[in-house]
Design a protein around this motif. Structure first.
Motif, PDB file in Angstrom:
ATOM      1  N   ASP A  84      90.291  27.212  60.930  1.00 11.51           N
ATOM      2  CA  ASP A  84      91.546  28.602  61.468  1.00 11.51           C
ATOM      3  C   ASP A  84      90.834  29.009  60.046  1.00 11.51           C
ATOM      4  OD1 ASP A  84      93.324  30.245  61.819  1.00 11.51           O
ATOM      5  OD2 ASP A  84      94.308  29.122  63.744  1.00 11.51           O
ATOM      6  N   THR A  85      90.543  30.473  60.094  1.00 11.73           N
ATOM      7  CA  THR A  85      90.616  30.922  58.385  1.00 11.73           C
ATOM      8  C   THR A  85      92.591  31.506  57.930  1.00 11.73           C
ATOM      9  OG1 THR A  85      90.226  32.852  59.366  1.00 11.73           O
ATOM     10  CG2 THR A  85      88.377  31.406  58.614  1.00 11.73           C
ATOM     11  N   SER A  86      93.058  30.776  58.881  1.00 17.22           N
ATOM     12  CA  SER A  86      94.853  32.040  58.962  1.00 17.22           C
ATOM     13  C   SER A  86      95.550  30.357  57.821  1.00 17.22           C
ATOM     14  CB  SER A  86      95.553  31.888  59.597  1.00 17.22           C
ATOM     15  OG  SER A  86      95.658  31.257  60.966  1.00 17.22           O
ATOM     16  N   GLN A 130      93.498  27.306  57.010  1.00 17.85           N
ATOM     17  CA  GLN A 130      92.425  26.030  56.682  1.00 17.85           C
ATOM     18  C   GLN A 130      92.909  25.168  57.987  1.00 17.85           C
ATOM     19  OE1 GLN A 130      90.232  26.627  55.197  1.00 17.85           O
ATOM     20  NE2 GLN A 130      91.462  28.765  54.769  1.00 17.85           N
ATOM     21  N   ALA A 131      92.679  24.411  58.838  1.00 18.61           N
ATOM     22  CA  ALA A 131      93.309  23.245  60.010  1.00 18.61           C
ATOM     23  C   ALA A 131      91.825  23.575  60.771  1.00 18.61           C
ATOM     24  CB  ALA A 131      94.555  24.119  60.858  1.00 18.61           C
ATOM     25  N   VAL A 132      91.924  22.467  60.882  1.00 18.76           N
ATOM     26  CA  VAL A 132      90.440  22.247  61.164  1.00 18.76           C
ATOM     27  C   VAL A 132      91.163  21.510  62.858  1.00 18.76           C
ATOM     28  CG1 VAL A 132      88.657  20.120  61.083  1.00 18.76           C
ATOM     29  CG2 VAL A 132      89.812  20.880  58.913  1.00 18.76           C
ATOM     30  N   LEU A 133      90.204  22.338  63.202  1.00 22.48           N
ATOM     31  CA  LEU A 133      90.638  22.813  64.997  1.00 22.48           C
ATOM     32  C   LEU A 133      89.678  21.637  65.846  1.00 22.48           C
ATOM     33  CD1 LEU A 133      90.759  26.596  65.453  1.00 22.48           C
ATOM     34  CD2 LEU A 133      92.963  24.859  64.881  1.00 22.48           C
ATOM     35  N   ARG A 148      85.986  29.550  60.683  1.00 27.17           N
ATOM     36  CA  ARG A 148      84.825  29.443  60.204  1.00 27.17           C
ATOM     37  C   ARG A 148      84.426  28.454  60.893  1.00 27.17           C
ATOM     38  NH1 ARG A 148      87.225  28.339  55.171  1.00 27.17           N
ATOM     39  NH2 ARG A 148      86.697  26.337  55.385  1.00 27.17           N
ATOM     40  N   LEU A 149      83.088  28.349  60.401  1.00 23.28           N
ATOM     41  CA  LEU A 149      82.584  26.743  60.934  1.00 23.28           C
ATOM     42  C   LEU A 149      82.063  26.552  60.198  1.00 23.28           C
ATOM     43  CD1 LEU A 149      81.565  24.953  63.611  1.00 23.28           C
ATOM     44  CD2 LEU A 149      79.045  26.827  63.768  1.00 23.28           C
ATOM     45  N   ASP A 150      82.060  25.143  59.998  1.00 23.10           N
ATOM     46  CA  ASP A 150      81.443  24.501  58.178  1.00 23.10           C
ATOM     47  C   ASP A 150      80.448  23.269  58.800  1.00 23.10           C
ATOM     48  OD1 ASP A 150      83.137  25.887  56.455  1.00 23.10           O
ATOM     49  OD2 ASP A 150      84.080  24.444  56.687  1.00 23.10           O
ATOM     50  N   VAL A 151      78.944  23.924  58.744  1.00 25.31           N
ATOM     51  CA  VAL A 151      77.862  22.205  58.760  1.00 25.31           C
ATOM     52  C   VAL A 151      77.527  21.854  58.222  1.00 25.31           C
ATOM     53  CG1 VAL A 151      76.319  22.337  60.708  1.00 25.31           C
ATOM     54  CG2 VAL A 151      77.482  24.074  61.452  1.00 25.31           C
ATOM     55  N   LEU A 152      77.054  20.300  58.294  1.00 23.38           N
ATOM     56  CA  LEU A 152      75.847  19.937  56.703  1.00 23.38           C
ATOM     57  C   LEU A 152      75.614  18.894  57.929  1.00 23.38           C
ATOM     58  CD1 LEU A 152      76.278  18.127  54.257  1.00 23.38           C
ATOM     59  CD2 LEU A 152      77.959  16.425  55.929  1.00 23.38           C
ATOM     60  N   LEU A 153      74.630  19.076  57.747  1.00 26.20           N
ATOM     61  CA  LEU A 153      72.860  18.886  58.402  1.00 26.20           C
ATOM     62  C   LEU A 153      72.605  17.544  57.625  1.00 26.20           C
ATOM     63  CD1 LEU A 153      71.161  21.752  59.145  1.00 26.20           C
ATOM     64  CD2 LEU A 153      72.637  20.442  60.724  1.00 26.20           C
ATOM     65  N   ASP A 154      72.121  16.134  58.826  1.00 28.21           N
ATOM     66  CA  ASP A 154      71.374  15.401  58.637  1.00 28.21           C
ATOM     67  C   ASP A 154      69.826  15.390  59.245  1.00 28.21           C
ATOM     68  OD1 ASP A 154      70.853  12.889  57.333  1.00 28.21           O
ATOM     69  OD2 ASP A 154      71.609  11.653  59.049  1.00 28.21           O
ATOM     70  N   ASP A 155      68.890  15.836  58.372  1.00 32.35           N
ATOM     71  CA  ASP A 155      67.331  15.378  59.052  1.00 32.35           C
ATOM     72  C   ASP A 155      66.793  14.542  58.684  1.00 32.35           C
ATOM     73  OD1 ASP A 155      65.602  16.286  60.396  1.00 32.35           O
ATOM     74  OD2 ASP A 155      64.415  17.737  58.367  1.00 32.35           O
ATOM     75  N   GLN A 156      66.311  13.645  59.442  1.00 35.49           N
ATOM     76  CA  GLN A 156      65.780  11.977  59.196  1.00 35.49           C
ATOM     77  C   GLN A 156      64.311  12.061  60.331  1.00 35.49           C
ATOM     78  OE1 GLN A 156      68.161   9.541  59.837  1.00 35.49           O
ATOM     79  NE2 GLN A 156      69.261   9.299  58.258  1.00 35.49           N
TER      80      GLN A 156
END
Length: 169
Positions: free
Chosen positions: A108-110, A112-115, A73-81
């Protein structure tokens, strides 16, 4: 004699490149490690119009299949200025800089480790003219272009991670 010299240079360059250890990123085509990893990534929802643009750009570049459960899973948080600079004598802005920054995590969805946890960003300059419509259109165009550039950076970094850390079978 010139063709003989060219041939010698070509052979020399070929031997040098053959020994450098470079390997193609997408070796194996659609069945290769990198392509399989990229197609197995689910992109989470991202808030706002910027998020919609970014998510679509990522989905286009990843070639993610929406069937079944994804391995990553790709989690993205954006900051637009948008920052104004270049001030006229009447205190109006003549130029803007739009910066789009994305903090992203490959999970990793199996387990939940952040790779992978890093950022990507790009910016664009915008001329501020007397037409408000033209400025809004330029800001929107810049956002669309920046979304594509940042998505390219994200996919490249994820592909490099996949190349260096192939999944265990």
């Amino acid at each position: 004699m010139t063709s003989l010299l060219r041939l010698a240079c070509l052979v020399s360059a070929s031997l040098t490149l053959a020994g450098c250890g470079l390997q193609p990123m997408y070796a194996g085509g659609s069945h290769g490690t990198v392509a399989q990893t990229l197609s197995g990534i689910e992109v989470g929802q991202i808030a706002g119009q910027q998020g919609w643009l970014m998510r679509n750009a990522l989905l286009d570049r990843l070639g993610a299949n929406s069937q079944g459960s994804a391995r990553y899973r790709l989690d993205v948080l954006l900051d637009d200025q948008i920052t104004g600079f270049g001030i006229r004598s009447n205190n109006t802005v003549t130029r803007e800089r739009r910066t789009l920054r994305a903090r992203f995590k490959l999970v990793d969805t199996s387990n939940q480790a952040v790779l992978l946890d890093t950022t990507a960003q790009s910016d664009a300059g915008i001329d501020v003219v007397t037409s408000e419509y033209a400025v809004i259109a330029a800001e929107q165009t810049a956002l669309e272009r920046l979304s594509g550039e940042v998505a390219d950076q994200i996919v490249t970094r994820v592909a490099l991670y996949a190349r260096r850390h192939p999944p265990a079978e």
